[in-house]
Design a protein around this motif. Structure first.
Motif, PDB file in Angstrom:
ATOM      1  N   ILE A   1      -6.464   1.359   1.975  1.00 17.76           N
ATOM      2  CA  ILE A   1      -6.035  -0.041   2.082  1.00 17.76           C
ATOM      3  C   ILE A   1      -5.454  -0.440   0.730  1.00 17.76           C
ATOM      4  CG2 ILE A   1      -6.741  -2.413   2.544  1.00 17.76           C
ATOM      5  CD1 ILE A   1      -9.146  -1.272   4.090  1.00 17.76           C
ATOM      6  N   ASP A   2      -4.157  -0.657   0.697  1.00 25.57           N
ATOM      7  CA  ASP A   2      -3.477  -0.931  -0.579  1.00 25.57           C
ATOM      8  C   ASP A   2      -2.316  -1.888  -0.333  1.00 25.57           C
ATOM      9  OD1 ASP A   2      -2.322  -0.971  -3.054  1.00 25.57           O
ATOM     10  OD2 ASP A   2      -1.983   1.195  -3.196  1.00 25.57           O
ATOM     11  N   LYS A   3      -2.435  -3.089  -0.872  1.00 23.38           N
ATOM     12  CA  LYS A   3      -1.376  -4.086  -0.708  1.00 23.38           C
ATOM     13  C   LYS A   3      -0.089  -3.644  -1.391  1.00 23.38           C
ATOM     14  CE  LYS A   3       0.003  -8.713  -2.227  1.00 23.38           C
ATOM     15  NZ  LYS A   3       1.063  -8.214  -3.142  1.00 23.38           N
ATOM     16  N   ASN A   4      -0.187  -3.126  -2.604  1.00 25.09           N
ATOM     17  CA  ASN A   4       1.016  -2.776  -3.356  1.00 25.09           C
ATOM     18  C   ASN A   4       1.840  -1.701  -2.659  1.00 25.09           C
ATOM     19  OD1 ASN A   4       0.321  -4.603  -5.350  1.00 25.09           O
ATOM     20  ND2 ASN A   4      -0.759  -3.086  -6.585  1.00 25.09           N
ATOM     21  N   SER A   5       1.173  -0.777  -1.977  1.00 23.64           N
ATOM     22  CA  SER A   5       1.885   0.272  -1.247  1.00 23.64           C
ATOM     23  C   SER A   5       2.138  -0.099   0.210  1.00 23.64           C
ATOM     24  CB  SER A   5       1.079   1.581  -1.301  1.00 23.64           C
ATOM     25  OG  SER A   5       0.918   2.030  -2.625  1.00 23.64           O
ATOM     26  N   ALA A   6       1.618  -1.265   0.633  1.00 22.15           N
ATOM     27  CA  ALA A   6       1.775  -1.732   2.022  1.00 22.15           C
ATOM     28  C   ALA A   6       1.363  -0.645   3.011  1.00 22.15           C
ATOM     29  CB  ALA A   6       3.203  -2.199   2.282  1.00 22.15           C
ATOM     30  N   THR A   7       0.162  -0.099   2.812  1.00 22.78           N
ATOM     31  CA  THR A   7      -0.319   0.963   3.688  1.00 22.78           C
ATOM     32  C   THR A   7      -0.583   0.421   5.096  1.00 22.78           C
ATOM     33  OG1 THR A   7      -2.609   0.553   2.998  1.00 22.78           O
ATOM     34  CG2 THR A   7      -1.371   2.222   1.778  1.00 22.78           C
ATOM     35  N   PRO A   8      -0.532   1.289   6.113  1.00 23.85           N
ATOM     36  CA  PRO A   8      -0.745   0.827   7.486  1.00 23.85           C
ATOM     37  C   PRO A   8      -2.073   0.100   7.696  1.00 23.85           C
ATOM     38  CG  PRO A   8       0.248   3.005   7.520  1.00 23.85           C
ATOM     39  CD  PRO A   8      -0.072   2.703   6.082  1.00 23.85           C
ATOM     40  N   SER A   9      -3.155   0.593   7.074  1.00 18.10           N
ATOM     41  CA  SER A   9      -4.447  -0.080   7.257  1.00 18.10           C
ATOM     42  C   SER A   9      -4.409  -1.506   6.730  1.00 18.10           C
ATOM     43  CB  SER A   9      -5.559   0.703   6.552  1.00 18.10           C
ATOM     44  OG  SER A   9      -5.866   1.876   7.248  1.00 18.10           O
ATOM     45  N   TRP A  10      -3.796  -1.693   5.562  1.00 13.11           N
ATOM     46  CA  TRP A  10      -3.664  -3.059   5.016  1.00 13.11           C
ATOM     47  C   TRP A  10      -2.843  -3.931   5.950  1.00 13.11           C
ATOM     48  CZ3 TRP A  10       1.042  -5.249   3.100  1.00 13.11           C
ATOM     49  CH2 TRP A  10       0.888  -6.498   2.507  1.00 13.11           C
ATOM     50  N   CYS A  11      -1.754  -3.390   6.480  1.00  8.55           N
ATOM     51  CA  CYS A  11      -0.895  -4.155   7.389  1.00  8.55           C
ATOM     52  C   CYS A  11      -1.634  -4.527   8.673  1.00  8.55           C
ATOM     53  CB  CYS A  11       0.365  -3.356   7.724  1.00  8.55           C
ATOM     54  SG  CYS A  11       1.447  -3.055   6.317  1.00  8.55           S
ATOM     55  N   PHE A  12      -2.329  -3.568   9.251  1.00  8.34           N
ATOM     56  CA  PHE A  12      -3.021  -3.840  10.514  1.00  8.34           C
ATOM     57  C   PHE A  12      -4.189  -4.800  10.325  1.00  8.34           C
ATOM     58  CE2 PHE A  12      -1.124   0.228  12.235  1.00  8.34           C
ATOM     59  CZ  PHE A  12      -0.426  -0.400  13.265  1.00  8.34           C
ATOM     60  N   TRP A  13      -4.945  -4.652   9.225  1.00  8.77           N
ATOM     61  CA  TRP A  13      -6.010  -5.621   8.968  1.00  8.77           C
ATOM     62  C   TRP A  13      -5.430  -7.023   8.775  1.00  8.77           C
ATOM     63  CZ3 TRP A  13     -10.483  -5.043  10.604  1.00  8.77           C
ATOM     64  CH2 TRP A  13     -11.243  -3.882  10.448  1.00  8.77           C
TER      65      TRP A  13
END
Length: 422
Positions: free
Chosen positions: A315-327
């Protein structure tokens, strides 16, 4: 999950108060956390971006939810705003021109913002005042000044002319400020020979502009068909995965904008909001029960996807990872439903009305909030403002009052007919 596509002349969408209220709430939080960040290390870990205190860690705080929540709301608004143009029978070329102009405008302002404060010595005049003038010019360039709808025709025509002149002056000032900028090493924002634009990234407004463009393209292609929109959300998220494996390496577009992040996972958040907005505009989803069922199934699906992909990318905002996006999609959808209940289903006017009013002029509020630090420094009030955040309670109080003050100003301007049309 199929839905009938929008047709010209099909009527007019009723206003969804909860979208305005959520937009106003998110804008307050954006102003609050941005101001609070200026208080430095005294701010608790849970009140700053997760990455600031946990380098290379995986996780998120509520601060990391603010930006994606706004992307999500942008998507929710597309079926109502662009869909309204379609239903009025507006030609597609005119709708497309509106979308492109809005995207380019957001990119322009975003690029001006991320270049930061110019170097006073290199430019020959105050860099802080350049920032103040840049924000004032942006506000003027995209403003709309109009009296009450029942005002006499002559008065409305006069204000229309005044509005045009203010916008023209604002645009001219923005162009001049763009070319006047000088960085610490004399670098410019834009050079003509050879043509180049200096920017490390596009800024918050620029990222919103790219996501808005992708969301509008998806909407115009499928006109609110929910199954197709869900498929596009998954496809956009897969661009992140493809980018991580080097699929787009060397591709010309990837040198202009990140395909995996900006056009991929971040745009997928907006497309998720578009899916929820398409639900609100669908003729078969007007009752409370199907809207409730759809929202929570959507949130549950996003949460499940976030859990499944967490180990792969974290979960990483700076990299806009899928888990961050879906959460972000799951939490924002549930948060919207809470506002939907108190604003549209069981209206609580003391909660709904102030937030809904604040949510109708958020770009103005955002530009004012970003202008404020430069204005404070230009007036020599920086040290005094900093002393108001000497302790955590003082910092929280200062930031909350700052958010309330800016939203009251933008709301008051909106009520007297001063709005931003962008």
């Amino acid at each position: 999950m199929s839905a009938q596509p929008l047709q010209p002349g099909a009527g007019k969408f009723p206003r969804i108060i909860s979208i305005d209220a959520l937009r106003g709430f998110v804008m307050f939080m954006m102003i609050f956390v941005n101001d609070l960040a200026g208080a430095g290390r005294i701010v608790p870990d849970w009140m700053v971006h997760f990455s600031e205190r946990h380098r290379h860690g995986s996780g998120m705080t509520f601060v990391d939810l603010v930006f994606p929540a706004f992307l999500f709301i942008v998507g929710m608004s597309i079926p109502l705003a662009i869909g309204g143009r379609v239903m009025r029978g507006e030609p597609v070329w005119r709708t497309a021109a509106h979308i492109v102009i809005r995207t380019l405008s957001l990119l322009w302002i975003g690029i001006l913002m991320v270049n930061g404060t110019p170097d006073t010595a290199a430019m020959g005049w105050s860099g802080d005042w350049w920032c103040v003038l840049m924000y004032l010019s942006a506000i003027a360039a995209f403003c709309s000044i109009s009296p009450a709808p029942l005002a006499p025709a002559a008065r409305q025509a006069a204000w229309k002319r005044i509005s045009f002149c203010v916008r023209l002056a604002g645009l001219a000032a923005l162009v001049w400020l763009t070319f006047a900028f000088r960085g610490p090493k004399g670098q410019r924002i834009i050079t003509l020979a050879p043509f180049s634009v200096h920017t490390e990234w596009y800024g918050i407004l620029g990222l919103i502009g790219w996501a808005y463009l992708v969301g509008c393209i998806v909407f115009l292609l499928f006109r609110g068909r929910r199954t197709a929109t869900l498929g596009c959300m998954a496809l956009l998220m897969s661009l992140f995965v493809a980018d991580r494996t080097g699929v787009f390496e060397g591709f010309w577009l990837d040198h202009i904008v990140s395909i995996g992040v900006t056009l991929g996972s971040q745009a997928a958040i907006t497309t998720g909001g578009l899916l929820l907005g398409a639900m609100l505009s669908a003729t078969d989803m007007t009752a409370l029960k199907p809207r409730t069922r759809f929202t929570f199934w959507f949130a549950a699906g996003c949460a499940a996807a976030a859990l499944l992909l967490n180990r792969a990318y974290g979960i990483d905002k700076n990299s806009a990872t899928p888990s961050w996006c879906f959460w972000s999609c799951a939490i924002t959808a549930v948060l919207w439903y809470g506002f939907y209940w108190v604003c549209d289903v069981r209206p609580m006017r003391k909660i709904a009305r102030p937030l809904a009013l604040a949510g109708q002029n958020v770009l103005l509020a955002y530009l004012i909030s970003e202008m404020l630090p430069g204005l404070i420094e230009a007036l020599g009030w920086g040290d005094a403002y900093g002393r108001w955040a000497a302790t955590v309670p003082m910092a929280i109080t200062r930031s909350a009052l700052c958010g309330v003050f800016i939203l009251v100003v933008s709301t008051s301007l909106n009520r007297v007919g001063f709005r931003l049309r962008l």
